[in-house]
Enzyme design. Structure first.
Site, mmCIF file in Angstrom:
data_model
loop_
_atom_site.group_PDB
_atom_site.id
_atom_site.type_symbol
_atom_site.label_atom_id
_atom_site.label_comp_id
_atom_site.label_asym_id
_atom_site.label_seq_id
_atom_site.Cartn_x
_atom_site.Cartn_y
_atom_site.Cartn_z
ATOM 1 N N ASP A 137 0.789 -1.228 0.000
ATOM 2 C CA ASP A 137 0.000 0.000 0.000
ATOM 3 C C ASP A 137 0.830 1.290 0.000
ATOM 4 O O ASP A 137 0.727 2.076 -0.921
ATOM 5 C CB ASP A 137 -0.975 0.002 1.193
ATOM 6 C CG ASP A 137 -2.135 0.956 0.944
ATOM 7 O OD1 ASP A 137 -2.331 1.350 -0.221
ATOM 8 O OD2 ASP A 137 -2.834 1.311 1.900
ATOM 9 N N CYS A 247 -19.217 -1.344 -2.932
ATOM 10 C CA CYS A 247 -18.969 -1.900 -4.266
ATOM 11 C C CYS A 247 -18.351 -3.296 -4.200
ATOM 12 O O CYS A 247 -18.279 -3.993 -5.213
ATOM 13 C CB CYS A 247 -18.124 -0.959 -5.124
ATOM 14 S SG CYS A 247 -16.530 -0.533 -4.424
HETATM 15 C C1 B12 Z 1 -5.209 5.788 -3.990
HETATM 16 C C2 B12 Z 1 -5.852 4.530 -3.467
HETATM 17 C C3 B12 Z 1 -7.182 4.582 -3.086
HETATM 18 C C4 B12 Z 1 -8.073 5.779 -3.411
HETATM 19 C C5 B12 Z 1 -8.464 5.735 -4.913
HETATM 20 C C6 B12 Z 1 -9.008 4.373 -5.342
HETATM 21 C C7 B12 Z 1 -8.946 4.096 -6.808
HETATM 22 N N1 B12 Z 1 -9.790 3.201 -7.253
HETATM 23 O O1 B12 Z 1 -8.125 4.668 -7.523
HETATM 24 C C8 B12 Z 1 -9.255 5.568 -2.408
HETATM 25 C C9 B12 Z 1 -8.944 6.303 -1.116
HETATM 26 C C10 B12 Z 1 -10.615 6.016 -2.917
HETATM 27 C C11 B12 Z 1 -9.138 4.069 -2.169
HETATM 28 C C12 B12 Z 1 -10.200 3.279 -1.764
HETATM 29 C C13 B12 Z 1 -10.102 1.926 -1.524
HETATM 30 N N2 B12 Z 1 -8.969 1.196 -1.472
HETATM 31 CO CO1 B12 Z 1 -7.251 1.856 -2.048
HETATM 32 N N3 B12 Z 1 -5.563 2.275 -2.770
HETATM 33 C C14 B12 Z 1 -5.102 3.330 -3.349
HETATM 34 C C15 B12 Z 1 -3.666 3.104 -3.837
HETATM 35 C C16 B12 Z 1 -2.688 3.775 -2.867
HETATM 36 C C17 B12 Z 1 -3.414 3.570 -5.279
HETATM 37 C C18 B12 Z 1 -4.535 3.199 -6.277
HETATM 38 C C19 B12 Z 1 -4.310 3.826 -7.624
HETATM 39 O O2 B12 Z 1 -3.232 3.702 -8.162
HETATM 40 N N4 B12 Z 1 -5.309 4.517 -8.154
HETATM 41 C C20 B12 Z 1 -5.196 5.109 -9.445
HETATM 42 C C21 B12 Z 1 -6.143 4.405 -10.399
HETATM 43 C C22 B12 Z 1 -5.925 4.968 -11.802
HETATM 44 O O3 B12 Z 1 -5.742 3.058 -10.380
HETATM 45 P P1 B12 Z 1 -6.673 1.862 -9.828
HETATM 46 O O4 B12 Z 1 -7.979 2.336 -9.399
HETATM 47 O O5 B12 Z 1 -5.862 1.038 -8.874
HETATM 48 O O6 B12 Z 1 -6.907 1.037 -11.129
HETATM 49 C C23 B12 Z 1 -5.838 0.386 -11.757
HETATM 50 C C24 B12 Z 1 -6.272 -0.971 -12.252
HETATM 51 O O7 B12 Z 1 -7.475 -1.361 -11.632
HETATM 52 C C25 B12 Z 1 -6.315 -0.837 -13.746
HETATM 53 N N5 B12 Z 1 -7.651 -1.031 -14.319
HETATM 54 C C26 B12 Z 1 -8.827 -0.716 -13.825
HETATM 55 N N6 B12 Z 1 -9.792 -1.108 -14.646
HETATM 56 C C27 B12 Z 1 -9.222 -1.678 -15.689
HETATM 57 C C28 B12 Z 1 -9.778 -2.264 -16.815
HETATM 58 C C29 B12 Z 1 -8.905 -2.757 -17.776
HETATM 59 C C30 B12 Z 1 -9.483 -3.366 -18.976
HETATM 60 C C31 B12 Z 1 -7.511 -2.660 -17.578
HETATM 61 C C32 B12 Z 1 -6.579 -3.178 -18.558
HETATM 62 C C33 B12 Z 1 -6.979 -2.068 -16.420
HETATM 63 C C34 B12 Z 1 -7.867 -1.607 -15.496
HETATM 64 O O8 B12 Z 1 -5.807 0.420 -14.108
HETATM 65 C C35 B12 Z 1 -5.515 1.206 -12.980
HETATM 66 C C36 B12 Z 1 -4.076 1.662 -12.994
HETATM 67 O O9 B12 Z 1 -3.215 0.617 -12.670
HETATM 68 C C37 B12 Z 1 -3.576 1.535 -3.779
HETATM 69 C C38 B12 Z 1 -2.187 0.980 -3.392
HETATM 70 C C39 B12 Z 1 -1.223 1.088 -4.541
HETATM 71 N N7 B12 Z 1 -0.052 1.612 -4.293
HETATM 72 O O10 B12 Z 1 -1.559 0.708 -5.658
HETATM 73 C C40 B12 Z 1 -4.641 1.150 -2.728
HETATM 74 C C41 B12 Z 1 -5.477 -0.101 -3.012
HETATM 75 C C42 B12 Z 1 -5.926 -0.043 -4.443
HETATM 76 N N8 B12 Z 1 -6.629 0.078 -2.152
HETATM 77 C C43 B12 Z 1 -7.098 -1.008 -1.651
HETATM 78 C C44 B12 Z 1 -8.301 -1.087 -0.876
HETATM 79 C C45 B12 Z 1 -8.495 -2.342 -0.045
HETATM 80 C C46 B12 Z 1 -9.230 -0.032 -0.916
HETATM 81 C C47 B12 Z 1 -10.685 -0.056 -0.404
HETATM 82 C C48 B12 Z 1 -11.387 -1.391 -0.610
HETATM 83 C C49 B12 Z 1 -10.696 0.353 1.092
HETATM 84 C C50 B12 Z 1 -12.089 0.539 1.687
HETATM 85 N N9 B12 Z 1 -12.819 -0.521 1.945
HETATM 86 O O11 B12 Z 1 -12.496 1.652 1.951
HETATM 87 C C51 B12 Z 1 -11.310 1.075 -1.261
HETATM 88 C C52 B12 Z 1 -11.859 0.539 -2.587
HETATM 89 C C53 B12 Z 1 -12.470 1.620 -3.442
HETATM 90 C C54 B12 Z 1 -12.377 1.268 -4.923
HETATM 91 N N10 B12 Z 1 -13.496 0.825 -5.498
HETATM 92 O O12 B12 Z 1 -11.299 1.390 -5.512
HETATM 93 C C55 B12 Z 1 -6.278 -2.226 -2.074
HETATM 94 C C56 B12 Z 1 -7.059 -2.987 -3.159
HETATM 95 C C57 B12 Z 1 -6.863 -4.487 -3.151
HETATM 96 C C58 B12 Z 1 -7.632 -5.128 -4.279
HETATM 97 N N11 B12 Z 1 -7.966 -6.399 -4.084
HETATM 98 O O13 B12 Z 1 -7.936 -4.557 -5.297
HETATM 99 C C59 B12 Z 1 -4.939 -1.524 -2.576
HETATM 100 C C60 B12 Z 1 -4.233 -2.229 -3.721
HETATM 101 C C61 B12 Z 1 -4.016 -1.443 -1.341
HETATM 102 C C62 B12 Z 1 -3.302 -2.766 -1.031
HETATM 103 N N12 B12 Z 1 -1.988 -2.792 -1.124
HETATM 104 O O14 B12 Z 1 -3.941 -3.764 -0.733
HETATM 105 N N13 B12 Z 1 -7.888 3.612 -2.456
HETATM 106 S S1 SF4 Z 2 -20.183 -6.096 -8.775
HETATM 107 FE FE1 SF4 Z 2 -20.324 -7.003 -10.825
HETATM 108 S S2 SF4 Z 2 -19.471 -5.412 -12.158
HETATM 109 FE FE2 SF4 Z 2 -18.827 -4.909 -10.089
HETATM 110 S S3 SF4 Z 2 -16.821 -5.830 -9.845
HETATM 111 FE FE3 SF4 Z 2 -18.311 -7.342 -9.089
HETATM 112 S S4 SF4 Z 2 -18.777 -8.624 -10.889
HETATM 113 FE FE4 SF4 Z 2 -17.773 -6.790 -11.643
HETATM 114 S S1 SF4 Z 3 -19.143 1.926 -3.344
HETATM 115 FE FE1 SF4 Z 3 -18.546 3.859 -4.246
HETATM 116 S S2 SF4 Z 3 -18.107 5.140 -2.489
HETATM 117 FE FE2 SF4 Z 3 -18.035 3.030 -1.744
HETATM 118 S S3 SF4 Z 3 -15.870 2.385 -1.957
HETATM 119 FE FE3 SF4 Z 3 -16.943 1.769 -3.830
HETATM 120 S S4 SF4 Z 3 -16.541 3.476 -5.229
HETATM 121 FE FE4 SF4 Z 3 -16.129 4.247 -3.171
#
Ligand code: B12
Ligand code: SF4
Ligand code: SF4
Length: 387
Positions: A137, A247
C-alpha cells in the site's frame, strides 16, 4: 542449492515459501513498466480524480515502473492475503460502520513483518543474499496493475482486483527482487454483464468500468480527505465512519467466494471491529487520547479531527438523538473547526439544539464553521434571520 540462476526453480521456491508464510495468492511478473496501468493513471490524474492525495500526483513514470523503486529489480513477486473478517452485524446500536479491511490491526505493520520473515527465509533457502524490498500500500507503485500482470486476478468494474477463488477482499503486497524469475501469465476473468457495483455505489463514484473518482468515493472522503465532507455528499455517506465496502459487498464474487482470513490480526477482536461507538469517539478531545484508543489500527489515518468529522456525519444521518449532548460539546469546545462545523450540521439534521447553535454562532470565529452553524439553524427550522 544455488537457484539464483534458475528462474523456474527460484520461482517455484518463492511460491512455496510465500504460501507457507500465509499468503493466499502469489505470482510473478517482470520488473518492467506497467504501460496500460500507467496510461489509465495518467487519464485519471488529468481528470482530477486523484483529489488532493499528494502521493497520487507523483509522475506516472514513477508509479508505473518498479525499477524506480529498486534500480537492480528484475522481478516483482505479487502477494495477496485475504483480510475478510466476516459480515457486518445489523447496525442496531447506531454505530459508525468500519470497512472490513480496517477491523483488525494495521495491515501495513502486520504484512511488513511477514514480508521481512519471508525474505529471510528465502535467503536461507536460496543460500545467497538477495536484494529485495517488501511493500504494501504505502508504495509509489500501481499495485493492482502489477498484481494483475503477475496473475493474481482481473480488474472488476469497481476497479478492485478480483480473484476467481477468493473474491476481492484481499490486500496486495509486493516483494521486488533482483532475481530472474519465470513470470506468470496475467490474471484473467470477467464481470460479464454485471454492473451492480456501478449501480449501487452510494455517491456514483464509479464513473466508468474500473474508474473511481476519488473526490466522490466515501473511502476517500472518510480516510484520506483532510477537509470537510462536502455538504451535498454527507447524506450519501450513510453510516460509514471509516472507508466503504458497498462496491465489494454487492459483488457476486464476494457473495459466493469470500472466505475468512487465516490471519488472526485481521479479525474483529484484534482491533476496532465492525462499528465504532459514536459518542465514545466524539468525546475524544486530544491527540494523545486518540492515539491511546486507536494506535496500531488503520483508524489513525484520518487523524482525530477526521474521525470525529466522520462520526458527526454518521450521527446526523442516523438522527442519533442520544448523541446530542456530546455533539453540543463538540460544537462549543472541540479545538478543531472541522469538528465544530460537522457537529453543527449533525445537530441541524437531527433538528435540535437551536439555543446551542445560536450561542455557537455568536462565539465562532471560523468563517467556514459559522456558515455550517447558520446552515444548521436554517435547516433545523427555517430561521431566515440567521441564514
Ligand atoms: C489511492 C488509493 C485509493 C483511493 C483511490 C481508489 C482508486 N480506485 O483509484 C481511495 C482512497 C478512494 C481508495 C479506496 C479503496 N482502497 Co485503495 N488504494 C489506493 C492506492 C494507494 C493507489 C490506487 C491507484 O493507483 N489509483 C489510481 C487508479 C488509476 O488506479 P486503480 O484504481 O488502482 O486502477 C488500476 C487498475 O485497476 C487498472 N484497471 C482498472 N480497470 C481496468 C480495466 C482494464 C481493462 C484494464 C486493462 C486495467 C484496469 O488500471 C488502474 C491503474 O493501474 C492503492 C495501493 C497502490 N499503491 O496501488 C490502494 C489499493 C488499491 N486500495 C485497496 C483497498 C483495499 C481499498 C478499499 C477497498 C478500502 C475501503 N474498503 O475503503 C477502497 C476501494 C475503493 C475502490 N473501489 O477502488 C487495495 C485494493 C486491493 C484489491 N484487491 O484490489 C490496494 C491495492 C491497497 C493494497 N496494497 O492492498 N484507495
Ligand atoms: S459487482 Fe459485478 S461489475 Fe462490479 S466488480 Fe463485481 S462482478 Fe464486476
Ligand atoms: S461503493 Fe462507491 S463510495 Fe463506496 S468504496 Fe466503492 S466506489 Fe467508493
Amino acid at each position: 542449492m544455488d537457484l539464483t540462476s534458475d528462474p523456474v526453480g527460484a520461482r517455484r521456491l518463492i511460491l512455496e515459501r510465500a504460501r507457507a508464510a500465509g499468503f493466499d495468492l502469489v505470482g510473478v511478473t517482470r520488473a518492467e513498466p506497467l504501460r496500460e496501468g500507467g496510461e489509465r493513471l495518467r487519464r485519471w490524474q488529468e481528470a482530477g480524480m486523484a483529489a488532493d492525495m499528494g502521493f497520487m500526483h507523483r509522475p506516472v513514470e514513477l508509479l508505473a515502473n518498479p525499477k524506480k523503486l529498486q534500480k537492480s529489480a528484475r522481478s516483482v513477486v505479487s502477494l495477496g492475503v485475504s483480510y475478510y473478517p466476516g459480515e457486518h452485524p445489523e447496525n442496531d446500536e447506531g454505530g459508525g460502520r468500519v470497512a472490513r479491511y480496517a477491523w483488525g490491526r494495521d495491515y501495513h505493520e502486520v504484512i511488513k513483518a511477514r514480508l521481512f520473515r519471508l525474505r529471510e527465509n528465502l535467503e536461507e533457502a536460496l543460500g545467497a543474499k538477495i536484494k529485495a524490498r517488501g511493500f504494501t500500500d504505502a508504495v509509489p507503485l500501481l499495485e493492482r496493475s502489477a498484481a494483475q500482470r503477475a496473475g493474481l486476478g482481473f480488474f472488476g468494474r469497481n476497479s478492485c482486483l478480483i480473484d476467481g477463488d477468493i473474491g476481492s477482499y484481499f490486500f496486495i503486497a509486493d516483494l521486488i527482487v533482483d532475481l530472474e524469475l519465470e513470470p506468470d501469465e496475467p490474471g484473467t476473468g470477467t464481470c460479464g454483464r454485471c454492473t451492480r457495483c456501478m449501480d449501487r455505489c452510494p455517491t456514483g463514484a464509479i464513473k466508468a468500468p474500473g474508474v473511481v473518482d476519488a473526490r466522490l468515493c466515501i473511502s476517500y472522503l472518510t480516510i484520506e480527505n483532510r477537509g470537510e465532507i462536502p455538504r451535498e455528499l454527507r447524506g450519501s455517506v450513510g453510516d460509514w465512519a471509516f472507508g466503504c465496502d458497498v462496491c465489494q459487498e454487492v459483488c457476486p464474487y464476494n457473495k459466493t467466494k469470500a472466505t475468512e482470513s487465516r490471519w488472526p490480526e485481521f479479525s474483529a477482536q484484534s482491533g476496532a471491529g465492525p462499528y465504532l461507538g459514536i459518542e465514545g469517539v466524539l468525546r475524544i478531545r486530544t491527540d494523545g487520547e486518540f492515539e491511546a484508543r486507536f494506535a496500531g489500527t488503520p483508524l489513525t489515518r484520518p487523524g482525530r479531527a477526521g474521525l470525529l468529522r466522520n462520526c458527526c456525519v454518521v450521527a446526523g444521518n442516523l438522527k442519533l438523538e442520544r448523541a446530542v449532548p456530546v455533539l453540543e460539546d463538540c460544537l462549543s469546545s472541540d479545538p478543531s473547526s472541522l469538528v465544530r462545523g460537522h457537529a453543527a450540521w449533525a445537530l441541524g439534521e437531527i433538528g435540535v439544539s437551536r439555543d446551542a447553535l445560536r450561542g455557537a454562532a455568536e462565539a465562532e470565529a471560523d468563517g467556514w464553521c459559522l456558515g455550517e452553524i447558520r446552515h444548521a439553524l436554517v435547516g433545523a427550522a427555517g430561521d431566515p434571520s440567521l441564514g
